[in-house]
Design a protein around this motif. Structure first.
Motif, PDB file in Angstrom:
ATOM      1  N   SER A 157       4.338   5.986   3.338  1.00  0.00           N
ATOM      2  CA  SER A 157       3.994   7.315   2.861  1.00  0.00           C
ATOM      3  C   SER A 157       5.255   8.193   2.780  1.00  0.00           C
ATOM      4  O   SER A 157       5.764   8.440   1.701  1.00  0.00           O
ATOM      5  CB  SER A 157       2.942   7.972   3.757  1.00  0.00           C
ATOM      6  OG  SER A 157       2.448   9.127   3.140  1.00  0.00           O
ATOM      7  N   SER A 158       5.792   8.577   3.937  1.00  0.00           N
ATOM      8  CA  SER A 158       6.969   9.475   3.934  1.00  0.00           C
ATOM      9  C   SER A 158       8.145   8.926   3.143  1.00  0.00           C
ATOM     10  O   SER A 158       8.836   9.690   2.450  1.00  0.00           O
ATOM     11  CB  SER A 158       7.445   9.727   5.372  1.00  0.00           C
ATOM     12  OG  SER A 158       6.424  10.247   6.172  1.00  0.00           O
ATOM     13  N   LEU A 162      -8.586   7.020   4.068  1.00  0.00           N
ATOM     14  CA  LEU A 162      -8.014   7.100   5.402  1.00  0.00           C
ATOM     15  C   LEU A 162      -8.735   8.170   6.229  1.00  0.00           C
ATOM     16  O   LEU A 162      -8.836   9.325   5.790  1.00  0.00           O
ATOM     17  CB  LEU A 162      -6.536   7.455   5.295  1.00  0.00           C
ATOM     18  CG  LEU A 162      -5.827   7.403   6.630  1.00  0.00           C
ATOM     19  CD1 LEU A 162      -4.521   6.708   6.523  1.00  0.00           C
ATOM     20  CD2 LEU A 162      -5.689   8.789   7.190  1.00  0.00           C
ATOM     21  N   GLN A 181      -9.954   2.864   6.080  1.00  0.00           N
ATOM     22  CA  GLN A 181      -8.866   2.745   7.050  1.00  0.00           C
ATOM     23  C   GLN A 181      -9.121   3.735   8.174  1.00  0.00           C
ATOM     24  O   GLN A 181      -9.182   4.940   7.942  1.00  0.00           O
ATOM     25  CB  GLN A 181      -7.495   3.025   6.413  1.00  0.00           C
ATOM     26  CG  GLN A 181      -6.346   2.936   7.409  1.00  0.00           C
ATOM     27  CD  GLN A 181      -4.989   3.110   6.756  1.00  0.00           C
ATOM     28  OE1 GLN A 181      -4.739   2.625   5.643  1.00  0.00           O
ATOM     29  NE2 GLN A 181      -4.101   3.807   7.425  1.00  0.00           N
ATOM     30  N   GLY A 189       1.393   9.075   9.475  1.00  0.00           N
ATOM     31  CA  GLY A 189       2.161   9.742   8.428  1.00  0.00           C
ATOM     32  C   GLY A 189       3.428  10.397   8.935  1.00  0.00           C
ATOM     33  O   GLY A 189       3.909  11.354   8.354  1.00  0.00           O
ATOM     34  N   ASP A 236       1.464   0.942  13.082  1.00  0.00           N
ATOM     35  CA  ASP A 236       2.135   2.198  12.794  1.00  0.00           C
ATOM     36  C   ASP A 236       2.836   2.684  14.052  1.00  0.00           C
ATOM     37  O   ASP A 236       2.550   2.199  15.170  1.00  0.00           O
ATOM     38  CB  ASP A 236       1.081   3.237  12.336  1.00  0.00           C
ATOM     39  CG  ASP A 236       1.682   4.440  11.632  1.00  0.00           C
ATOM     40  OD1 ASP A 236       0.899   5.315  11.225  1.00  0.00           O
ATOM     41  OD2 ASP A 236       2.924   4.501  11.486  1.00  0.00           O
ATOM     42  N   ASP A 259       3.091  -0.826   4.186  1.00  0.00           N
ATOM     43  CA  ASP A 259       2.474   0.461   3.869  1.00  0.00           C
ATOM     44  C   ASP A 259       3.509   1.562   4.022  1.00  0.00           C
ATOM     45  O   ASP A 259       4.308   1.538   4.967  1.00  0.00           O
ATOM     46  CB  ASP A 259       1.307   0.711   4.829  1.00  0.00           C
ATOM     47  CG  ASP A 259       0.867   2.151   4.832  1.00  0.00           C
ATOM     48  OD1 ASP A 259       1.085   2.852   5.857  1.00  0.00           O
ATOM     49  OD2 ASP A 259       0.358   2.612   3.810  1.00  0.00           O
ATOM     50  N   GLY A 282       6.549   9.112   9.414  1.00  0.00           N
ATOM     51  CA  GLY A 282       7.885   8.722   8.944  1.00  0.00           C
ATOM     52  C   GLY A 282       8.762   8.142  10.026  1.00  0.00           C
ATOM     53  O   GLY A 282       9.991   8.155   9.925  1.00  0.00           O
ATOM     54  N   GLY A 310       7.407   4.637   8.968  1.00  0.00           N
ATOM     55  CA  GLY A 310       8.803   4.943   8.657  1.00  0.00           C
ATOM     56  C   GLY A 310       9.478   3.995   7.700  1.00  0.00           C
ATOM     57  O   GLY A 310      10.709   3.911   7.650  1.00  0.00           O
ATOM     58  N   LYS A 332       0.853  -1.189   0.000  1.00  0.00           N
ATOM     59  CA  LYS A 332       0.000   0.000   0.000  1.00  0.00           C
ATOM     60  C   LYS A 332       0.885   1.234   0.000  1.00  0.00           C
ATOM     61  O   LYS A 332       1.787   1.362   0.825  1.00  0.00           O
ATOM     62  CB  LYS A 332      -0.915   0.011   1.233  1.00  0.00           C
ATOM     63  CG  LYS A 332      -1.697   1.297   1.419  1.00  0.00           C
ATOM     64  CD  LYS A 332      -2.608   1.248   2.641  1.00  0.00           C
ATOM     65  CE  LYS A 332      -3.134   2.630   2.960  1.00  0.00           C
ATOM     66  NZ  LYS A 332      -2.434   3.278   4.070  1.00  0.00           N
ATOM     67  N   ARG A 347      -1.279  15.917   3.680  1.00  0.00           N
ATOM     68  CA  ARG A 347      -1.508  15.082   2.493  1.00  0.00           C
ATOM     69  C   ARG A 347      -3.015  14.983   2.161  1.00  0.00           C
ATOM     70  O   ARG A 347      -3.397  14.251   1.260  1.00  0.00           O
ATOM     71  CB  ARG A 347      -0.951  13.677   2.719  1.00  0.00           C
ATOM     72  CG  ARG A 347       0.527  13.635   3.059  1.00  0.00           C
ATOM     73  CD  ARG A 347       1.010  12.231   3.263  1.00  0.00           C
ATOM     74  NE  ARG A 347       2.432  12.180   3.572  1.00  0.00           N
ATOM     75  CZ  ARG A 347       2.934  12.110   4.798  1.00  0.00           C
ATOM     76  NH1 ARG A 347       2.106  12.091   5.849  1.00  0.00           N
ATOM     77  NH2 ARG A 347       4.249  12.055   5.002  1.00  0.00           N
ATOM     78  N   SER A 350      -4.278  16.697   7.883  1.00  0.00           N
ATOM     79  CA  SER A 350      -3.031  16.171   7.318  1.00  0.00           C
ATOM     80  C   SER A 350      -2.540  17.040   6.168  1.00  0.00           C
ATOM     81  O   SER A 350      -3.337  17.486   5.340  1.00  0.00           O
ATOM     82  CB  SER A 350      -3.231  14.756   6.779  1.00  0.00           C
ATOM     83  OG  SER A 350      -2.129  14.390   5.935  1.00  0.00           O
TER      84      SER A 350
HETATM   85  O1  LIG Z   1      -0.420  10.215   5.922  1.00  0.00           O
HETATM   86  C1  LIG Z   1      -0.835  11.049   6.732  1.00  0.00           C
HETATM   87  O2  LIG Z   1      -0.632  12.279   6.611  1.00  0.00           O
HETATM   88  C2  LIG Z   1      -1.660  10.613   7.904  1.00  0.00           C
HETATM   89  C3  LIG Z   1      -2.171  11.572   8.771  1.00  0.00           C
HETATM   90  C4  LIG Z   1      -2.943  11.161   9.864  1.00  0.00           C
HETATM   91  C5  LIG Z   1      -3.226   9.823  10.076  1.00  0.00           C
HETATM   92  C6  LIG Z   1      -2.725   8.850   9.206  1.00  0.00           C
HETATM   93  C7  LIG Z   1      -1.943   9.242   8.119  1.00  0.00           C
HETATM   94  N1  LIG Z   1      -1.411   8.290   7.257  1.00  0.00           N
HETATM   95  C8  LIG Z   1      -1.796   6.918   7.424  1.00  0.00           C
HETATM   96  C9  LIG Z   1      -0.974   5.927   6.754  1.00  0.00           C
HETATM   97  O3  LIG Z   1      -1.474   4.825   6.484  1.00  0.00           O
HETATM   98  C10 LIG Z   1       0.513   6.157   6.581  1.00  0.00           C
HETATM   99  O4  LIG Z   1       0.938   5.476   5.424  1.00  0.00           O
HETATM  100  C11 LIG Z   1       1.213   5.577   7.803  1.00  0.00           C
HETATM  101  O5  LIG Z   1       0.892   6.401   8.906  1.00  0.00           O
HETATM  102  C12 LIG Z   1       2.720   5.490   7.606  1.00  0.00           C
HETATM  103  O6  LIG Z   1       3.223   6.764   7.310  1.00  0.00           O
HETATM  104  P1  LIG Z   1       4.822   6.929   7.120  1.00  0.00           P
HETATM  105  O7  LIG Z   1       5.445   6.590   8.457  1.00  0.00           O
HETATM  106  O8  LIG Z   1       4.983   8.370   6.726  1.00  0.00           O
HETATM  107  O9  LIG Z   1       5.247   5.985   6.038  1.00  0.00           O
END
Ligand SMILES: O=C(O)c1ccccc1NCC(=O)[C@H](O)[C@H](O)COP(=O)(O)O
Length: 216
Positions: free
Chosen positions: A181-182, A62, A84, A137, A129, A179, A139, A160, A8, A39, A37
């Motif tokens: 994002s950052s 999400l 989610q 989100g 997470d 999964d 990281g 992360g 994901k 994002r 967020s």
């Molecule tokens: O992505 C965001 O901004 C966010 C904000 C608030 C709640 C959840 C959020 N993201 C959810 C996800 O599934 C992210 O992929 C997950 O938290 C991992 O994020 P990262 O550590 O940045 O890879």
């Protein structure tokens, strides 16, 4: 049996990034419908992007403690949306929309993941997470040793991850999915096609190593 870790990619806002994630082999694309967020995108924008997804690539919506009307509107706008829940939503709230959902667990010392999994037994998967400010989100990698040897639910490893560490996570934990994002971004909400590609390649390399070990 061939183990294939699902992937994901979350927090997408641009058409080109969605294309890059699909081409790299992502199984699910996360759209942040949490206004706080950086994002976050509108439901209309999420519906536009979701409409570009080919078959077998799942849109994920999400939410963080969203209102019922907001979630129901998202379900109506994107019929295939996988929910989610990343806030403080109770099991009853998560189940009340009568569709598959992923429940996020914010991992921290002393958190009882097995009990959490039993509370959210109807979840399609638990997304593990880091416990960060702003719900997610962040990281940030959490201490993977906090994950018990056996979790009574499909696990999505998150928090992360990036191309440099995801392989280690797959090999050590054999999650149902990962999964990110950052770890695939140039800036929040702005993904990098090369980082996405390298992330997915790292997952595939780890899967191949697991397969190789299993057949020895
Ligand atoms: O992505 C965001 O901004 C966010 C904000 C608030 C709640 C959840 C959020 N993201 C959810 C996800 O599934 C992210 O992929 C997950 O938290 C991992 O994020 P990262 O550590 O940045 O890879």
């Amino acid at each position: 049996m061939t183990h294939r870790t699902r992937i994901k990619i979350c927090g997408l806002t641009r058409d080109a990034d969605v294309r890059a994630a699909v081409e790299a082999g992502a199984d699910a694309i996360g759209f942040v419908l949490y206004p706080a967020s950086p994002r976050a995108i509108s439901l209309d924008r999420a519906a536009e992007l979701a409409a570009t997804l080919p078959p077998f690539v799942t849109p994920v919506g999400l939410f963080v403690n969203a209102g019922r009307d907001e979630i129901e509107a998202a379900c109506a706008a994107i019929p295939t949306l996988l929910l989610q829940f990343h806030g403080d939503e109770t099991p009853a709230t998560c189940e009340s929309f009568e569709r598959p959902f992923i429940r996020a667990a914010r991992m921290a010392p002393g958190f009882d993941l097995v009990d959490f999994a039993l509370q959210y037994a109807s979840a399609a998967a638990l997304l593990l997470d880091a416990h960060v400010e702003g719900y997610g989100g962040g990281g940030k990698v959490f201490d993977w040793s906090l994950i018990p040897p056996s979790v009574p639910a499909p696990v999505v490893l998150s928090g992360g991850l990036n191309a440099a560490n995801v392989g280690e996570g797959v090999l050590a934990l054999r999650p149902w999915a990962v999964d990110v994002s950052s770890g695939v971004e140039q800036a929040k909400g702005i993904k990098d096609a090369g980082l996405i590609r390298r992330f997915c390649e790292a997952v595939r390399e780890a899967d191949a190593r697991l397969e190789d070990a299993a057949t020895r």
